[in-house]
Motif scaffolding. Structure first.
Motif, PDB file in Angstrom:
ATOM      1  N   VAL A  71     -14.305  -3.281  -5.559  1.00  0.00           N
ATOM      2  CA  VAL A  71     -13.339  -3.275  -4.289  1.00  0.00           C
ATOM      3  C   VAL A  71     -11.955  -2.863  -4.605  1.00  0.00           C
ATOM      4  N   ALA A  72     -11.510  -3.367  -5.549  1.00  0.00           N
ATOM      5  CA  ALA A  72      -9.931  -2.929  -5.975  1.00  0.00           C
ATOM      6  C   ALA A  72      -9.807  -1.428  -6.113  1.00  0.00           C
ATOM      7  N   ALA A  73     -10.882  -0.831  -6.752  1.00  0.00           N
ATOM      8  CA  ALA A  73     -10.824   0.638  -6.880  1.00  0.00           C
ATOM      9  C   ALA A  73     -11.204   1.131  -5.922  1.00  0.00           C
ATOM     10  N   TRP A  74     -11.976   0.832  -4.821  1.00  0.00           N
ATOM     11  CA  TRP A  74     -12.080   1.652  -3.359  1.00  0.00           C
ATOM     12  C   TRP A  74     -10.553   1.315  -2.601  1.00  0.00           C
ATOM     13  N   LEU A  75      -9.988   0.220  -2.851  1.00  0.00           N
ATOM     14  CA  LEU A  75      -8.725  -0.090  -2.200  1.00  0.00           C
ATOM     15  C   LEU A  75      -7.513   1.073  -2.605  1.00  0.00           C
ATOM     16  N   CYS A  76      -7.510   0.899  -3.841  1.00  0.00           N
ATOM     17  CA  CYS A  76      -6.771   1.802  -4.463  1.00  0.00           C
ATOM     18  C   CYS A  76      -6.687   3.572  -4.081  1.00  0.00           C
ATOM     19  N   LEU A  77      -8.099   3.879  -4.025  1.00  0.00           N
ATOM     20  CA  LEU A  77      -8.413   5.206  -3.696  1.00  0.00           C
ATOM     21  C   LEU A  77      -8.221   5.487  -2.062  1.00  0.00           C
ATOM     22  N   PHE A  78      -8.448   4.366  -1.265  1.00  0.00           N
ATOM     23  CA  PHE A  78      -8.228   4.484   0.212  1.00  0.00           C
ATOM     24  C   PHE A  78      -6.775   4.594   0.629  1.00  0.00           C
ATOM     25  N   VAL A  79      -5.820   3.759  -0.293  1.00  0.00           N
ATOM     26  CA  VAL A  79      -4.486   3.696   0.066  1.00  0.00           C
ATOM     27  C   VAL A  79      -3.876   5.302  -0.536  1.00  0.00           C
ATOM     28  N   SER A  80      -4.012   5.730  -1.601  1.00  0.00           N
ATOM     29  CA  SER A  80      -3.991   6.922  -2.134  1.00  0.00           C
ATOM     30  C   SER A  80      -4.330   8.139  -1.166  1.00  0.00           C
ATOM     31  N   LYS A  81      -5.337   8.034  -0.840  1.00  0.00           N
ATOM     32  CA  LYS A  81      -5.966   9.127   0.108  1.00  0.00           C
ATOM     33  C   LYS A  81      -5.252   9.416   1.588  1.00  0.00           C
ATOM     34  N   ASN A  82      -4.987   8.130   1.967  1.00  0.00           N
ATOM     35  CA  ASN A  82      -4.405   7.952   3.564  1.00  0.00           C
ATOM     36  C   ASN A  82      -3.044   7.789   3.324  1.00  0.00           C
ATOM     37  N   ASP A  83      -2.296   8.020   2.002  1.00  0.00           N
ATOM     38  CA  ASP A  83      -1.011   8.065   1.813  1.00  0.00           C
ATOM     39  C   ASP A  83      -0.204   6.696   2.504  1.00  0.00           C
ATOM     40  N   LEU A  84      -0.631   5.553   2.138  1.00  0.00           N
ATOM     41  CA  LEU A  84      -0.287   4.362   2.788  1.00  0.00           C
ATOM     42  C   LEU A  84       0.953   3.493   1.982  1.00  0.00           C
ATOM     43  N   LEU A  85       1.088   4.407   0.794  1.00  0.00           N
ATOM     44  CA  LEU A  85       2.220   3.829  -0.024  1.00  0.00           C
ATOM     45  C   LEU A  85       3.344   4.615  -0.238  1.00  0.00           C
ATOM     46  N   ASP A  86       4.691   4.223  -0.151  1.00  0.00           N
ATOM     47  CA  ASP A  86       5.903   5.263  -0.037  1.00  0.00           C
ATOM     48  C   ASP A  86       6.140   5.149  -1.641  1.00  0.00           C
ATOM     49  N   TYR A  87       5.810   6.380  -2.291  1.00  0.00           N
ATOM     50  CA  TYR A  87       6.099   6.414  -3.843  1.00  0.00           C
ATOM     51  C   TYR A  87       7.622   6.336  -3.984  1.00  0.00           C
ATOM     52  N   ASN A  88       8.254   7.031  -2.856  1.00  0.00           N
ATOM     53  CA  ASN A  88       9.678   6.940  -3.044  1.00  0.00           C
ATOM     54  C   ASN A  88      10.500   5.738  -3.157  1.00  0.00           C
ATOM     55  N   GLN A  89       9.858   4.548  -2.590  1.00  0.00           N
ATOM     56  CA  GLN A  89      10.453   3.385  -2.677  1.00  0.00           C
ATOM     57  C   GLN A  89      10.248   2.585  -3.896  1.00  0.00           C
TER      58      GLN A  89
END
Length: 351
Positions: free
Chosen positions: A247-265
């Motif tokens: 579940v954690a692996a899929w969650l990380c992939l989902f966040v990455s693919k949908n750009d839900l995390l602002d890396y710049n922050q």
């Protein structure tokens, strides 16, 4: 408080196959309650056996270093042998060998109690096998999900921290899923438990012999239920872990693919650099606004950095040109060999 903290750290490290903490007396689990503890560089669980590569084992006040150690399940929870059960059953009926009505009544009461205990043991065994068959079916289904996750990770257009985390969780899923599956397979192969003999009852059908036969079955089934329940708990432990990390692996992939995390922050800011188009080709309005705020007072070169194959860089340049004055010069740095390995577009002030 300090002891609780170390137990908590040990519980966390018990999840990891690398830098692993466990207890041999608990067959590789860890709860801080046992007197022994093993610190291991790398561990591998293969059903009946667990292997520890370069480990330091502590039992009470004794320390021992092992380059390779194998822990067998039956060393911790052995199958009762015929001789042991025969000795215990003989001692059990010894006080009731006198042939009288009082002993006969006591033996009949014992028989009824043993029947109930035998039924309880059989129920525990049956429930354990039902659980393990369910785990095996679910693990096979999750394996297909894991394979699909692997294809999604391979197809990712760039590598970032979330993709790396997703890959690590997928590796852990493979480790835990395999361990759970092998535990179930091991449990289904366990045999050679002692049973009472009907031949003895045919030769001697007294309450004494009947009670002895029931006691033999009680001891054997109690031993079998302890072993089966222990293996089931181990399989359940690895099954739960495999499900959580998947579940954690899929969650990380989902966040990455949908750009839900602002890396710049998350990352330290780079002076005069702004990622205005992210890897998913989405405009980063906050970064663009920051860039335009500086643009009004800046004089000099402005660099647009992107891969040559990026489809949106020309549109971005056309958007910027009307906002520039004569003292500002726009220069596009195009990576011909896709050096960036991503689809981002960076705006940079200065040399």
């Amino acid at each position: 408080m300090v002891i609780k903290f170390f137990v908590w750290v040990g519980t966390i490290l018990n999840w990891s196959p690398i830098l692993h903490i466990s207890s041999d007396s608990d067959f590789g689990s860890y709860n801080g309650k046992n007197s022994d503890i093993r610190f291991t560089l790398f561990t591998l669980s293969l059903g009946q056996n667990k292997y520890y590569v370069i480990s330091l084992f502590k039992s009470k006040t004794t320390w021992k270093l092992n380059l390779l150690e194998k822990l067998d399940f039956f060393d911790i929870c052995p199958i009762s042998q015929q001789n042991d059960i025969d000795d215990k059953s003989s001692k059990y009926v010894q006080p009731y060998k006198s042939d009288n009505d009082e002993n006969d009544k006591k033996l009949k009461l014992h028989i009824e109690l043993l029947k109930e205990k035998i039924t309880q043991s059989r129920t525990r065994i049956s429930n354990s096998y039902t659980k393990m068959n369910s785990y095996r079916s679910i693990i096979l289904a999750l394996a297909a999900v894991g394979v699909y996750l692997l294809t999604e990770i391979v197809r990712a257009s760039s590598i970032n921290i979330l993709i790396v985390l997703s890959s690590i969780f997928l590796i852990l899923f493979t480790f835990y899923g395999l361990s759970a599956f092998l535990q179930v397979t091991f449990a289904l192969k366990v045999k050679a438990f002692v049973k009472s003999s009907f031949k003895e009852l045919k030769q001697d059908s007294t309450s004494l012999q009947l009670a002895k036969s029931f006691y033999i079955d009680f001891l054997s089934l109690n031993n079998e239920s302890q072993i089966t329940v222990s293996i089931t708990k181990n399989a359940e432990k690895y099954f739960n872990r495999s499900f959580i990390v998947l579940v954690a692996a899929w969650l990380c992939l989902f966040v990455s693919k949908n750009d839900l995390l602002d890396y710049n922050q998350l990352l330290p800011p780079v002076i005069n650099e702004y990622i205005v188009i992210n890897n998913q080709q989405k405009l980063q309005s906050k970064q663009l606004a920051k860039f335009l705020n500086v643009l009004d007072t800046y004089e000099g070169k402005i660099y647009v950095i992107s891969n040559k194959s990026n489809p949106k860089v020309d549109t971005l340049i056309e958007l910027l040109k009307p906002n520039m004055n004569i003292k500002q010069k726009l220069e596009h740095i195009s990576m011909k060999t896709d050096t960036l390995h991503t689809n981002i577009v960076v705006l940079k002030y200065g040399e």
